[in-house]
Design a protein around this motif. Structure first.
Motif, PDB file in Angstrom:
ATOM      1  N   VAL B 106       0.837  -1.209   0.000  1.00  0.00           N
ATOM      2  CA  VAL B 106       0.000   0.000   0.000  1.00  0.00           C
ATOM      3  C   VAL B 106       0.869   1.254   0.000  1.00  0.00           C
ATOM      4  CG1 VAL B 106      -1.767   1.281   1.311  1.00  0.00           C
ATOM      5  CG2 VAL B 106      -1.818  -1.216   1.279  1.00  0.00           C
ATOM      6  N   ILE B 107       2.140   1.087   0.398  1.00  0.00           N
ATOM      7  CA  ILE B 107       3.010   2.255   0.569  1.00  0.00           C
ATOM      8  C   ILE B 107       3.095   3.084  -0.710  1.00  0.00           C
ATOM      9  CG2 ILE B 107       5.428   2.966   0.953  1.00  0.00           C
ATOM     10  CD1 ILE B 107       5.594   0.476   2.837  1.00  0.00           C
ATOM     11  N   ASP B 108       2.848   4.370  -0.566  1.00  0.00           N
ATOM     12  CA  ASP B 108       2.911   5.317  -1.692  1.00  0.00           C
ATOM     13  C   ASP B 108       1.944   4.967  -2.817  1.00  0.00           C
ATOM     14  OD1 ASP B 108       4.801   6.603  -0.223  1.00  0.00           O
ATOM     15  OD2 ASP B 108       6.435   6.379  -1.654  1.00  0.00           O
ATOM     16  N   SER B 109       0.977   4.120  -2.547  1.00  0.00           N
ATOM     17  CA  SER B 109       0.043   3.731  -3.609  1.00  0.00           C
ATOM     18  C   SER B 109      -0.801   4.918  -4.074  1.00  0.00           C
ATOM     19  CB  SER B 109      -0.845   2.573  -3.156  1.00  0.00           C
ATOM     20  OG  SER B 109      -1.516   2.909  -1.956  1.00  0.00           O
ATOM     21  N   GLY B 110      -0.878   5.946  -3.241  1.00  0.00           N
ATOM     22  CA  GLY B 110      -1.596   7.157  -3.630  1.00  0.00           C
ATOM     23  C   GLY B 110      -0.969   7.882  -4.812  1.00  0.00           C
ATOM     24  N   THR B 184      -2.542   8.125   3.375  1.00  0.00           N
ATOM     25  CA  THR B 184      -1.646   8.602   4.438  1.00  0.00           C
ATOM     26  C   THR B 184      -0.422   7.691   4.592  1.00  0.00           C
ATOM     27  OG1 THR B 184      -2.673   7.337   6.241  1.00  0.00           O
ATOM     28  CG2 THR B 184      -3.655   9.489   5.713  1.00  0.00           C
ATOM     29  N   ILE B 185      -0.426   6.554   3.888  1.00  0.00           N
ATOM     30  CA  ILE B 185       0.691   5.597   3.989  1.00  0.00           C
ATOM     31  C   ILE B 185       1.765   6.028   2.989  1.00  0.00           C
ATOM     32  CG2 ILE B 185       1.349   3.152   3.996  1.00  0.00           C
ATOM     33  CD1 ILE B 185      -0.922   3.824   5.939  1.00  0.00           C
ATOM     34  N   VAL B 186       2.550   7.009   3.382  1.00  0.00           N
ATOM     35  CA  VAL B 186       3.552   7.591   2.490  1.00  0.00           C
ATOM     36  C   VAL B 186       4.899   7.574   3.201  1.00  0.00           C
ATOM     37  CG1 VAL B 186       4.269   9.718   1.324  1.00  0.00           C
ATOM     38  CG2 VAL B 186       1.850   9.059   1.343  1.00  0.00           C
ATOM     39  N   VAL B 187       5.924   7.182   2.489  1.00  0.00           N
ATOM     40  CA  VAL B 187       7.277   7.169   3.056  1.00  0.00           C
ATOM     41  C   VAL B 187       8.019   8.419   2.587  1.00  0.00           C
ATOM     42  CG1 VAL B 187       9.518   6.029   2.956  1.00  0.00           C
ATOM     43  CG2 VAL B 187       7.451   4.677   3.346  1.00  0.00           C
TER      44      VAL B 187
END
Lengths: 374, 374
Positions: B106-110, B184-187
């Protein structure tokens, strides 16, 4: 010899029938015993019975892989040893879901015009896919069902042989096979059937007295007539609601909302306190709280819980419920009135009802095929 | 003071960028480091972020009741502590079913234009309901999902507050809330991001050497560019198939048939030996065996299994796979050729890839509401 014997039996039956009509006449309802004779189960033209199809249908009926997590088969709720119903108040359902109605029996379902308590299916073919796919029962994605069955070599072969279709299994085929098996679940050997065929000793005196009440003073016959004792109509009886508290309040809540979902026209669904029955299907106010008249064949075997929500335990209490004139509900059937039966008479009716029981089904689970050939 | 400091940082960054372009020029590809700067995640106009919506989405993401039997939540496959992916080759799936692809993170999936390995969703809102409803993952009837959530008082209240809708929870709302949480799951804190912002000590010499190879000799940059290192395009690489035997042969069979089902145009599906990827969505021959380029942010954290089927274990083996020019497959991307990297260089690229890792996510499971108020 055979012809003579048959003739004698026939003559005896005729004499008995006439006498029965006379007996009944005294008690208001004229009943032709011929009308109770069970004919072979009707077979739809577009789904003829074959030995292979019935065998396939039986396997599918017992296969847990027809549920989403492999935990339930048709036979999990329609338990053969329990008269093809569930020996609990309510149907089993899938983890995290709950059902709110009692499982109807498969027995003699091939004779019924309506399936499900609210009659939303009018054939066994239509009925079969419902419990498989609903999230409140077996919760199997109907698309994955056919995909999964197709990957089982034995099923693939059987479906090809039964339906003469290459490289495909359809939902329709699954439904037809299950329905074909279900049409074989017929009770023919009851004391009552023997009795109307002329064997006067097949029923006890008590049961015969019960039958007289059934077709007379108790007027059960008004709704429960014909070979499987149903008018195939819908009636509101005012069956007691289940008193659910705490954890099981979820059931009521989910029920309501499910009804709301499939019946988006319903306002204030949160205030609905009873299962609306047939109304949920037809949306006619006159169908509010109505449920279909069930068959009475094997009625003793399918206990101990009765009615659409399993809220009445034991046949005597069912009879008592009708004796007091049913429950308190709007739209109640005008046929439901206090019967003024004595306790003795209540027991007599129960004795008669038990004469509608056949021998226990002795069905062995079929051997189920593997996902790979072995 | 602040302005001066900012200016100095900016100047330093500019000088570094120019130098990098020069370095890269020697190795064929001119790279503007500015292109790697991570902008805030794009928010769709029709689903604005609110604190309450994100909170609700997080609860739904962790709620097992979003699966058919209450055994799986989004977080069961997208495990926060494992980089929001599954630490196994293949995705988890529901009992009696099997999945055939590896869980994308899901990370950075936005930031991504396409979701799922075959890109069949183009927004997180579109993506969210897929795994919930498919029988190969969470297997929840989407109608029952909203019905069930509606019967949980806390959810009912939250949905009302977030979406200003009375007495209703829709699939769209569920999808929007989950998508909002996922955005909100952003690195943002990786050694590489620090490095391009001017902190030359943020990456080791080995990692810097790896970066030079990444944008030069190894030409990874051709597909992995931009802030999250993806071209958002589809490529056929010839990733090794999983060798499945015996029991797990079912997986292959089901996969094939599933593909057949959703792709009824496919002939001889039984002969298909590989996941057809993007082709299954577009039905274009030129898309055969293609999968979307994944983001590389947090690539070390989301291991140990990589590629669409999880068939390659460990980053070094991924680099080795590309070094030898990918696998043997028709329609293979022309960008995939032997790279002639030394073992030392392979390790340097791995060191660079690890500089794309952020700190471990430290997300606590939210408190989930009961079916009744308490």
């Amino acid at each position: 010899m055979l012809i003579q014997r048959r003739f004698l039996l026939f003559a005896a039956a005729m004499i008995f029938m006439l006498s029965c009509v006379i007996i009944a006449a005294k008690n208001v309802y004229a009943v032709n015993l011929k009308s109770f004779i069970l004919k072979p189960v009707p077979i739809p033209k577009n789904n003829p019975q074959t030995k292979e199809k019935i065998k396939l249908g039986k396997m599918l009926f017992f296969d847990n892989r027809l549920s989403g997590d492999g935990s339930l088969s048709c036979a999990s709720c329609h338990v053969p040893a329990a008269g093809f119903t569930t020996p609990t108040r309510l149907s089993l359902s899938y983890p995290t879901t709950m059902h709110w109605r009692h499982t109807p029996s498969v027995i003699d379902s091939g004779y019924l015009k309506f399936l499900f308590w609210d009659g939303r299916a009018t054939s066994l073919e239509q009925q079969a896919l419902g419990p498989i796919s609903t999230p409140f029962e077996m919760n199997k994605h109907i698309h994955y069902l056919t995909a999964e069955l197709y990957e089982i070599p034995v099923y693939r072969k059987m479906f090809r042989q039964v339906f003469h279709a290459k490289n495909i299994i359809t939902q329709k085929m699954v439904a037809e096979a299950i329905a074909s098996f279900e049409r074989t679940i017929v009770v023919t050997k009851t004391p009552f059937y023997s009795y109307i065929k002329g064997n006067k000793h097949a029923m006890s005196k008590k049961a015969i007295a019960g039958f007289k009440l059934f077709i007379g003073k108790a007027s059960c016959i008004r709704c429960h007539y014909g070979p499987v004792f149903t008018d195939n109509k819908f009636h509101a009886l005012g069956v007691p609601p289940l008193h659910l508290t705490g954890k099981t309040a979820k059931l009521v809540a989910v029920t309501r909302h499910y009804f709301t979902y499939v019946n988006a026209h319903l306002k204030n669904s949160n205030k609905i306190k009873r299962d609306l029955g047939r109304y949920l299907i037809t949306h006619k106010k006159s169908d509010m709280y109505k449920f279909v008249t069930p068959s009475l064949i094997d009625i003793g075997e399918i206990g101990p819980y009765y009615m659409h929500n399993g809220s009445i335990k034991g046949l005597l209490n069912v009879v008592k419920f009708f004796n007091k004139g049913g429950g308190n509900i709007p739209n109640k059937s005008k046929l439901i009135k206090p019967l003024h039966l004595t306790l003795k008479q209540e027991y007599e009716i129960v004795a008669f009802l038990k004469s509608l029981d056949g021998p226990k089904f002795n069905i062995t689970s079929p051997k189920l095929p593997h996902f790979i050939n072995k």
